[in-house]
Design a protein around this motif. Sequence first.
Motif, PDB file in Angstrom:
ATOM      1  N   ALA A 334       9.390   5.747  43.166  1.00  0.00           N
ATOM      2  CA  ALA A 334       8.833   4.666  42.350  1.00  0.00           C
ATOM      3  C   ALA A 334       7.443   4.241  42.818  1.00  0.00           C
ATOM      4  CB  ALA A 334       9.783   3.462  42.368  1.00  0.00           C
ATOM      5  N   LYS A 335       7.088   4.544  44.049  1.00  0.00           N
ATOM      6  CA  LYS A 335       5.753   4.183  44.550  1.00  0.00           C
ATOM      7  C   LYS A 335       4.663   5.055  43.929  1.00  0.00           C
ATOM      8  CE  LYS A 335       6.394   4.811  48.950  1.00  0.00           C
ATOM      9  NZ  LYS A 335       7.747   5.375  48.898  1.00  0.00           N
ATOM     10  N   GLY A 336       5.012   6.254  43.461  1.00  0.00           N
ATOM     11  CA  GLY A 336       3.979   7.162  42.998  1.00  0.00           C
ATOM     12  C   GLY A 336       4.250   7.850  41.681  1.00  0.00           C
ATOM     13  N   VAL A 337       5.395   7.595  41.054  1.00  0.00           N
ATOM     14  CA  VAL A 337       5.725   8.268  39.802  1.00  0.00           C
ATOM     15  C   VAL A 337       4.689   7.914  38.725  1.00  0.00           C
ATOM     16  CG1 VAL A 337       7.229   6.417  38.929  1.00  0.00           C
ATOM     17  CG2 VAL A 337       7.633   8.806  38.241  1.00  0.00           C
ATOM     18  N   THR A 338       4.380   8.876  37.866  1.00  0.00           N
ATOM     19  CA  THR A 338       3.382   8.666  36.820  1.00  0.00           C
ATOM     20  C   THR A 338       4.006   8.832  35.440  1.00  0.00           C
ATOM     21  OG1 THR A 338       2.736  10.999  36.679  1.00  0.00           O
ATOM     22  CG2 THR A 338       1.640   9.639  38.361  1.00  0.00           C
ATOM     23  N   LEU A 339       3.275   8.418  34.421  1.00  0.00           N
ATOM     24  CA  LEU A 339       3.740   8.605  33.050  1.00  0.00           C
ATOM     25  C   LEU A 339       3.928  10.086  32.741  1.00  0.00           C
ATOM     26  CD1 LEU A 339       1.766   5.996  30.917  1.00  0.00           C
ATOM     27  CD2 LEU A 339       4.216   6.020  31.418  1.00  0.00           C
ATOM     28  N   ARG A 340       3.058  10.917  33.276  1.00  0.00           N
ATOM     29  CA  ARG A 340       3.190  12.357  33.036  1.00  0.00           C
ATOM     30  C   ARG A 340       4.530  12.856  33.553  1.00  0.00           C
ATOM     31  NH1 ARG A 340      -1.592  16.216  35.026  1.00  0.00           N
ATOM     32  NH2 ARG A 340      -2.602  15.014  33.366  1.00  0.00           N
ATOM     33  N   ASP A 341       4.993  12.315  34.688  1.00  0.00           N
ATOM     34  CA  ASP A 341       6.282  12.735  35.241  1.00  0.00           C
ATOM     35  C   ASP A 341       7.443  12.347  34.321  1.00  0.00           C
ATOM     36  OD1 ASP A 341       5.010  13.615  37.595  1.00  0.00           O
ATOM     37  OD2 ASP A 341       5.114  11.603  38.474  1.00  0.00           O
ATOM     38  N   LEU A 342       7.231  11.339  33.476  1.00  0.00           N
ATOM     39  CA  LEU A 342       8.320  10.742  32.693  1.00  0.00           C
ATOM     40  C   LEU A 342       8.097  10.866  31.187  1.00  0.00           C
ATOM     41  CD1 LEU A 342       8.745   7.571  34.923  1.00  0.00           C
ATOM     42  CD2 LEU A 342      10.287   9.528  34.826  1.00  0.00           C
ATOM     43  N   GLY A 343       7.421  11.901  30.769  1.00  0.00           N
ATOM     44  CA  GLY A 343       7.311  12.164  29.342  1.00  0.00           C
ATOM     45  C   GLY A 343       6.056  11.659  28.672  1.00  0.00           C
ATOM     46  N   GLY A 344       5.207  10.935  29.400  1.00  0.00           N
ATOM     47  CA  GLY A 344       3.901  10.586  28.865  1.00  0.00           C
ATOM     48  C   GLY A 344       3.808   9.295  28.080  1.00  0.00           C
ATOM     49  N   ARG A 345       4.923   8.655  27.752  1.00  0.00           N
ATOM     50  CA  ARG A 345       4.874   7.411  26.963  1.00  0.00           C
ATOM     51  C   ARG A 345       5.302   6.218  27.807  1.00  0.00           C
ATOM     52  NH1 ARG A 345       8.058   6.506  22.927  1.00  0.00           N
ATOM     53  NH2 ARG A 345       9.632   8.106  23.332  1.00  0.00           N
ATOM     54  N   ARG A 346       4.675   5.077  27.560  1.00  0.00           N
ATOM     55  CA  ARG A 346       4.997   3.870  28.318  1.00  0.00           C
ATOM     56  C   ARG A 346       6.384   3.330  27.941  1.00  0.00           C
ATOM     57  NH1 ARG A 346       0.594   2.075  31.081  1.00  0.00           N
ATOM     58  NH2 ARG A 346      -1.391   3.047  30.460  1.00  0.00           N
ATOM     59  N   PHE A 347       6.900   2.472  28.811  1.00  0.00           N
ATOM     60  CA  PHE A 347       8.264   1.982  28.661  1.00  0.00           C
ATOM     61  C   PHE A 347       8.288   0.554  28.130  1.00  0.00           C
ATOM     62  CE2 PHE A 347       8.606   5.410  31.687  1.00  0.00           C
ATOM     63  CZ  PHE A 347       9.789   6.037  31.325  1.00  0.00           C
ATOM     64  N   ASP A 348       9.284   0.282  27.280  1.00  0.00           N
ATOM     65  CA  ASP A 348       9.500  -1.079  26.783  1.00  0.00           C
ATOM     66  C   ASP A 348      10.113  -1.977  27.857  1.00  0.00           C
ATOM     67  OD1 ASP A 348       8.794  -0.454  23.980  1.00  0.00           O
ATOM     68  OD2 ASP A 348      10.612   0.778  24.071  1.00  0.00           O
ATOM     69  N   ARG A 349      10.944  -1.376  28.691  1.00  0.00           N
ATOM     70  CA  ARG A 349      11.629  -2.111  29.745  1.00  0.00           C
ATOM     71  C   ARG A 349      11.644  -1.274  31.025  1.00  0.00           C
ATOM     72  NH1 ARG A 349      11.028  -5.336  26.280  1.00  0.00           N
ATOM     73  NH2 ARG A 349      12.565  -6.787  25.377  1.00  0.00           N
ATOM     74  N   ILE A 350      11.398  -1.934  32.155  1.00  0.00           N
ATOM     75  CA  ILE A 350      11.468  -1.269  33.459  1.00  0.00           C
ATOM     76  C   ILE A 350      12.240  -2.162  34.418  1.00  0.00           C
ATOM     77  CG2 ILE A 350      10.179  -0.380  35.444  1.00  0.00           C
ATOM     78  CD1 ILE A 350       7.837   0.190  33.579  1.00  0.00           C
ATOM     79  N   LEU A 351      13.209  -1.584  35.109  1.00  0.00           N
ATOM     80  CA  LEU A 351      13.914  -2.285  36.183  1.00  0.00           C
ATOM     81  C   LEU A 351      13.453  -1.723  37.518  1.00  0.00           C
ATOM     82  CD1 LEU A 351      16.012  -4.223  37.329  1.00  0.00           C
ATOM     83  CD2 LEU A 351      17.749  -2.454  36.988  1.00  0.00           C
ATOM     84  N   ASN A 390       2.746   0.035  41.124  1.00  0.00           N
ATOM     85  CA  ASN A 390       2.753   1.311  40.415  1.00  0.00           C
ATOM     86  C   ASN A 390       3.525   1.225  39.103  1.00  0.00           C
ATOM     87  OD1 ASN A 390       2.184   4.217  40.292  1.00  0.00           O
ATOM     88  ND2 ASN A 390       4.398   4.422  40.495  1.00  0.00           N
ATOM     89  N   LEU A 391       4.703   0.611  39.135  1.00  0.00           N
ATOM     90  CA  LEU A 391       5.512   0.547  37.924  1.00  0.00           C
ATOM     91  C   LEU A 391       4.874  -0.325  36.845  1.00  0.00           C
ATOM     92  CD1 LEU A 391       9.116   0.295  39.421  1.00  0.00           C
ATOM     93  CD2 LEU A 391       7.960   2.317  38.516  1.00  0.00           C
ATOM     94  N   SER A 392       4.095  -1.296  37.254  1.00  0.00           N
ATOM     95  CA  SER A 392       3.450  -2.163  36.259  1.00  0.00           C
ATOM     96  C   SER A 392       2.505  -1.363  35.364  1.00  0.00           C
ATOM     97  CB  SER A 392       2.686  -3.293  36.953  1.00  0.00           C
ATOM     98  OG  SER A 392       1.551  -2.799  37.655  1.00  0.00           O
ATOM     99  N   ARG A 393       2.013  -0.231  35.861  1.00  0.00           N
ATOM    100  CA  ARG A 393       1.112   0.617  35.071  1.00  0.00           C
ATOM    101  C   ARG A 393       1.859   1.409  33.994  1.00  0.00           C
ATOM    102  NH1 ARG A 393      -0.464   2.561  40.524  1.00  0.00           N
ATOM    103  NH2 ARG A 393      -2.084   1.145  41.334  1.00  0.00           N
ATOM    104  N   LEU A 394       3.173   1.478  34.120  1.00  0.00           N
ATOM    105  CA  LEU A 394       3.979   2.273  33.188  1.00  0.00           C
ATOM    106  C   LEU A 394       4.537   1.459  32.034  1.00  0.00           C
ATOM    107  CD1 LEU A 394       6.079   4.375  35.768  1.00  0.00           C
ATOM    108  CD2 LEU A 394       3.698   4.682  35.049  1.00  0.00           C
ATOM    109  N   LEU A 395       4.278   0.157  32.047  1.00  0.00           N
ATOM    110  CA  LEU A 395       4.865  -0.740  31.059  1.00  0.00           C
ATOM    111  C   LEU A 395       3.995  -0.809  29.805  1.00  0.00           C
ATOM    112  CD1 LEU A 395       7.310  -2.706  30.806  1.00  0.00           C
ATOM    113  CD2 LEU A 395       5.751  -4.529  31.513  1.00  0.00           C
ATOM    114  N   ALA A 396       4.637  -0.768  28.653  1.00  0.00           N
ATOM    115  CA  ALA A 396       3.932  -0.872  27.374  1.00  0.00           C
ATOM    116  C   ALA A 396       3.502  -2.315  27.129  1.00  0.00           C
ATOM    117  CB  ALA A 396       4.836  -0.396  26.241  1.00  0.00           C
ATOM    118  N   PRO A 397       2.396  -2.532  26.416  1.00  0.00           N
ATOM    119  CA  PRO A 397       2.007  -3.901  26.050  1.00  0.00           C
ATOM    120  C   PRO A 397       3.158  -4.611  25.338  1.00  0.00           C
ATOM    121  CG  PRO A 397       0.237  -2.365  25.543  1.00  0.00           C
ATOM    122  CD  PRO A 397       1.426  -1.525  25.942  1.00  0.00           C
ATOM    123  N   GLY A 398       3.398  -5.850  25.721  1.00  0.00           N
ATOM    124  CA  GLY A 398       4.512  -6.598  25.157  1.00  0.00           C
ATOM    125  C   GLY A 398       5.838  -6.278  25.822  1.00  0.00           C
TER     126      GLY A 398
END
Length: 455
Positions: A334-351, A390-398
């Motif tokens: 979780a310290k370094g995972v990127t959007l590319r690692d996870l399919g390229g699209r931002r997430f609506d929810r992250i825990l 790092n995870l805050s960068r993966l969150l979609a607006p809203g």
Amino acid sequence: MPDESFRRPPASARRRPSTPDDGTLSRCDALRILDEWMQTDAFPDRMFGRVPAFRRGFVMDLTYMTVRHIRALSFALDSFLENPPERPYAHAALLLGAAQLLRMPSIAEYAGVSATVEALKVLGSGSCAGLVNAVLRNLLRQRATVEAALAKAPLAVRESHTDEQVARWTRIYGAEKAQAICRWDNEPAGVTVLTLPNVPGGAPLAPYPSVEALRAAFLGAGVDATPHPHFPVCALCLPHGSHVDTLPGFAEGRFAIQDPATLAAVELLDIRPGQRVLDACAAPGGKTVQIAARMGRKGELFAMDCWTDRTALMRENFHRFGLERFIRAGKGDAKGVTLRDLGGRRFDRILADVPCSNTGVQRRRVDARWRFNAARLAELTRTQSLILENLSRLLAPGGRLVYSTCSIEPEENGDLVRAFLRDHSAFQLAGETVHVPPDDGCDGAYAAALTLSPR
């Protein structure tokens, strides 16, 4: 003069058997685990897999009781020997014997001494058997004096915590609350099962049972579970010694084995079916399962953990719940995972249920108190900050990110979240929960929901 305080067993029970009985073998197992923990600081809970299943419950009771109370037990033994013996298993045998005599009244006195001494012989340290036997018998003879001395000892000694923890909690929560936390930590943790929600329009394999239906099914199997006093709608407490894996519905994934405190983070996520969700520090997967139920198996759910062994356990749990095809599970940091690692699209929810000091769950992780110190706390907060950043960068607006721990230390919880908010003006605090034992009769936990402003 005979030692009248030592209740001797019948003569037949005093004969040394040609092969060790299960009581002796259980203590052999416990001594191996205790000795390895004392030598290496390895995690005791990861060693029980070596123990045969039919002995495991008793071995866990023996081991956890000794680890939990080791400071008080050492205090009690100090009156009877200047230095612990150095032979393998001998020091562990003294502590294990003292735990049985002082903290496990259901174990007969003669068994607590004789079976522990016999286990020491089986393990090849018979040269210390006489010393261990004598010390334990003296402890038994003078138990009232020892217990009176323990009652007058400082809180950290009598309740077996570190001075640093007691000082911190006294400063943060006050003396009365610090004592209550310590006493809560020393209560054997019970097993609690939680229901799973049925989502309108969802697609579970079958409707999940209610608390009432689960209780009736358990009672039919001879287990009288009781509603949790503070969470009766969703949680049942099982009697001590229950074999959860034999209960109706376990194999089919009809309920979860979790403390109610774990639900706070999931509720703050405010899950909706069809969303794209990431559980970034997921193992062993309990919260992920609750998320999947709230999604009605509709949407995209990713679950990852950075440890290979814990990732394997996570996959096993998802399989039991029939979720292996819905949840995309894998290894990831979780310290370094990127959007590319996870399919390229931002997430609506992250825990982000981050690694922490575990000070809220010391009933269950009984060795955690002995690993706690200021240096470790500082290292953990650095890791937690890196994960949140790092995870805050993966969150979609809203979108919404929930940061959670099973700690009761402000540095890992509210202090860290507010520091993040000061540096990230696009995020707002949408909700926050804090559980500090023994409030609500559940584990300690913290959760904060952070929302990202829409563009």
